[in-house]
Scaffold this active site. Structure first.
Site, PDB file in Angstrom:
ATOM      1  N   ASP A 372       0.824  -1.307  -0.133  1.00  0.00           N
ATOM      2  CA  ASP A 372      -0.065  -0.006  -0.155  1.00  0.00           C
ATOM      3  C   ASP A 372       0.683   1.196  -0.201  1.00  0.00           C
ATOM      4  O   ASP A 372       1.919   1.126   0.735  1.00  0.00           O
ATOM      5  CB  ASP A 372      -0.933  -0.026   1.252  1.00  0.00           C
ATOM      6  CG  ASP A 372      -2.006   1.007   1.273  1.00  0.00           C
ATOM      7  OD1 ASP A 372      -2.815   0.971   0.333  1.00  0.00           O
ATOM      8  OD2 ASP A 372      -2.103   1.902   2.263  1.00  0.00           O
ATOM      9  N   GLU A 402       1.478   0.271  -5.057  1.00  0.00           N
ATOM     10  CA  GLU A 402       1.048   1.425  -5.668  1.00  0.00           C
ATOM     11  C   GLU A 402       2.213   2.426  -5.689  1.00  0.00           C
ATOM     12  O   GLU A 402       2.713   2.588  -4.554  1.00  0.00           O
ATOM     13  CB  GLU A 402      -0.057   2.222  -4.479  1.00  0.00           C
ATOM     14  CG  GLU A 402      -1.353   1.384  -4.484  1.00  0.00           C
ATOM     15  CD  GLU A 402      -2.323   2.022  -3.524  1.00  0.00           C
ATOM     16  OE1 GLU A 402      -3.414   2.243  -3.933  1.00  0.00           O
ATOM     17  OE2 GLU A 402      -1.784   2.136  -2.392  1.00  0.00           O
TER      18      GLU A 402
END
Ligand code: CA
Length: 717
Positions: A372, A402
């Site tokens: 994340d 990400e």
């Protein structure tokens, strides 16, 4: 110096009264040399007749272990009956001083069986005593505020040692299905017993329940996933998060789980008993074991980029200002947008990431990790993680994340060895097997993720064909290896837990009043199939949100992180309403899995792609087959236009180029059907593609080539 966070503490012979000078010391080679602890035994290690507690805190001058019978202050403990009462267990039954050794590590060894005993640390830093759970805890009590000593062998489900699932495919062969534990089974339509729990994934033979009636022709749960054909389930955070009260399972409360509390402890609200710390461990292992038995790998979403609490986080309590980045004035950085950001560049947090990931891979048999806000971590850390995982035997661990942060990142400017964020601008430095979510492709296909009414290629925007061609190649230009060899580092997707579901986005861009979330209207279905076809034929690694394949809706809700269950949970009844769409996804997945040219990690197949048309909302390309037993060539055509179109592969080619094209094709995907079975045959090089349509066809092999390939393999016919 920050007014808000005054500091007064002593490390060795240095006294610190302001945060910037403390942090400068943390970042100095001297601190690294004197205090980096390379042992992998921090936390509590339970052996047969003893428990060893180790705590890293160079800033503390005294530390104690506090022992409790219960996992929270709200629980009492009845010694005779060994049961929990609700009369309060606020005080520890024992507190034991720890000895400070080398490198700031406190340590104490206690003899006896400590499995199931809860504990915290009491630490003296500066002039203050503070109590904290163990940042290295492997188990915890309800709501994670007390750690638990655990003998991990006693948490293994039956047959765990025989769990032998190994993902050995290429990263690009993976097809990821992203789901939240609770969403998967919470709806009564799931027909499952353990609704909302880890154990729902262990249920076999579950079928759709509709108005109290079982529908055996519509499997749910893991049976459904096996039929769908995905290779990996990626879970939204499985590790303990802060905001759902685990002691109140019947209360309506929900969170995605991006509010991390304990990084090595499973979330308690998904277990059948969050009060006994070993139960959630066993049940998460059972879940992973069951998915492995079904031939499905497990990817964990890990949220190392921030801590839910800042000053009250275990990290900060045991070692103030070490684990979080600070700005030059001493205030804590906030690249996560959640109040802080962690400091992957500092040795002890980098080691924490490496050690805990290794622990999750080995203890829980996890098959990959999704990072994340990876753009908050530094490139060196991500590359070290990749090589650590490669050092574990026999499995191809997936790693992707990400490549962005929510807000600017406060990585300090090291002069000797500059560090860079693991974000899109620095992909040249990132290991090619640390893949990145391709938000550009996502938005090109179906329109901007944040702007509700903005459309993309599939829902009608013109002049995007050339940009989309680069997206289909998986944006090889984003890395140097890609530019040279055509390799893609992209995770290709159109929907994830963030933002609108694909069906909602398509519905809102198609109708001005935003109605129709529940109705499988024909044109929107066609557009959805077009989106899925682009994703599942692209050269990146395929990823989808759970239920994308049955028109999952959140009724236009764009951020459902804490929304009510009925917004978030999978409604399995849609596998009936959207049956045609689900079947189409299944067919596309099957085509991808049998066409190794679409999943060629080396980039060689990508280099064989020839785009025959990139105008008038039509994208048409051919790609060479990769293996001798596969078709020589695939043709893939997308028509996002409002009219059907005839596409001729030879237009624009010279006569000799045109002569090289196969002239007999098996159509595998068209208007209503997709799959590995031939739908109809096309002779020649002209293909009719419906409006908002897709056509995928494989060349029919010629006898001469078959002989050639036999010779090539040394075979005898
Ligand atoms: Ca929790």
């Amino acid at each position: 110096m920050s007014e808000r966070h005054p500091v007064s503490l002593r490390i060795g012979s240095y006294q610190f009264d302001d945060i910037p000078s403390l942090v400068r010391y943390y970042q100095s080679p001297e601190f690294e040399r004197d205090y980096t602890y390379f042992g992998n035994d921090l936390g509590c290690t339970v052996k047969t007749n003893e428990a060893v507690f180790k705590l890293w805190s160079p800033a503390a001058d005294e530390a104690e272990v506090l022992l409790y019978h219960a996992g929270s202050s709200a629980e009492g403990w009845n010694r005779e009956k060994d049961t929990h009462l609700i009369e309060g267990d606020e005080k520890p039954y024992q507190s034991i001083p720890m000895n400070k050794g080398q490198r700031g590590v406190f340590e104490v060894t206690l003899s006896g069986d400590f499995h199931g005993i809860y504990y915290t640390y009491r630490i003296h830093i500066g002039d203050e005593w503070t109590e904290s759970a163990d940042p290295y805890a492997k188990a915890a009590g309800v709501n994670g505020r007390r750690s638990m000593a655990v003998d991990l062998k006693r948490t293994n489900p039956e047959g765990w040692e025989r769990d032998s699932y190994r993902y050995t495919g290429e990263g690009t062969e993976a097809i990821i299905w992203e789901v939240h534990v609770r969403d998967f089974s919470y709806s009564e339509s799931s027909g499952m017993k353990y609704r909302g729990k880890y154990l729902a994934f262990t249920e076999k033979g579950t079928v759709l329940q509709e108005n109290g009636v079982s529908k055996p022709e519509y499997p749910t749960g893991v049976d459904y996933l096996q039929k769908l054909g995905i290779t990996h389930v990626q879970f939204l955070p499985l590790m303990d998060y802060a905001t759902v009260d685990e002691s109140k399972p019947d209360m309506e409360q929900y969170n995605w789980g991006y509010d991390p509390l304990n990084y090595m402890v499973p979330e308690g609200s998904y277990s059948t008993d969050p009060f006994h710390g070993e139960v959630r461990i066993r049940e998460m292992k059972q879940m992973i074991q069951a998915l492995h038995k079904a031939g499905i790998g497990v990817v964990m979403d890990v949220v190392y980029n921030h801590t839910y609490f800042t000053e009250a986080s275990w990290f900060h309590k045991v070692m103030p200002y070490y684990y979080h980045r600070t700005l030059p004035d001493g205030t804590i950085g906030n690249a996560s947008g959640c109040g802080n950001e962690t400091a992957s560049e500092r040795s002890m947090f980098r080691l924490y990431m490496l050690d805990s990931l290794r622990y999750l891979a080995e203890e829980y048999h996890v098959d990959g990790f999704r990072f994340d806000l990876m753009g908050i971590h530094d490139v060196d850390t991500m590359n070290e993680i990749r090589s650590m995982l490669d050092g574990l035997k026999g499995k191809n661990y997936l790693t992707y994340g990400e490549p962005w942060a929510a807000l600017p990142v406060a990585i300090p400017p090291y002069k000797k060895h500059p560090l860079y964020a693991a974000d899109k601008p620095h992909m040249d430095l990132l290991d090619p097997r640390v893949r990145v979510f391709d938000d550009v492709t996502r938005d090109l296909i179906k329109g901007d993720a944040f702007e509700k009414l903005r459309i993309g290629y599939a829902n009608g925007a013109g002049f995007l064909e050339k940009e989309l061609a680069d997206a289909i190649l998986g944006h090889p230009g984003w890395t140097s290896e890609g530019r040279e060899e055509g390799k893609s580092q992209s995770v290709t997707y159109v929907s994830s837990h963030d933002n609108y579901t694909l069906w909602d986005k398509l519905t809102m861009t198609a109708s001005s009043d935003g109605s129709g979330f529940d109705s499988p209207e024909l044109i929107r279905l066609a557009v959805n199939k077009l989106c899925a076809s682009i994703v599942l034929t692209s050269q990146g690694m395929s990823f989808m949100q759970a239920g994308e394949e049955f028109g999952r809706t959140k009724y236009g809700e764009g951020n459902s992180y804490n929304a009510e269950s009925h917004i978030n949970m999978l409604d399995w009844r849609r596998t009936v309403t959207f049956r045609e769409l689900t079947d189409y996804y299944r067919g596309l997945i099957a085509i991808r899995r049998m066409s190794s040219c679409l999943t060629d990690e080396s980039g060689k197949s990508a280099r064989s792609i020839v785009f025959h048309q990139l105008t008038d909302q039509i994208i048409a390309y051919t790609i060479r087959g990769r293996k001798a037993f596969e078709p020589q060539m695939l043709v893939v055509i997308f028509n996002a236009g409002a009219e059907g179109a005839m596409v001729d592969l030879t237009s624009g080619l010279s006569a000799s180029e045109a002569a090289e094209l196969p002239d007999q094709w098996n159509v595998l995907a068209g208007e209503t059907y997709a799959g590995v079975r031939k739908q109809y045959q096309v002779d020649g090089t002209r293909f009719y593609v419906y409006t908002r349509g897709v056509l995928i066809a494989s060349s029919v092999r010629r006898v001469a080539d078959e002989l050639d390939s036999f010779r090539g393999r040394g075979g005898v016919k």
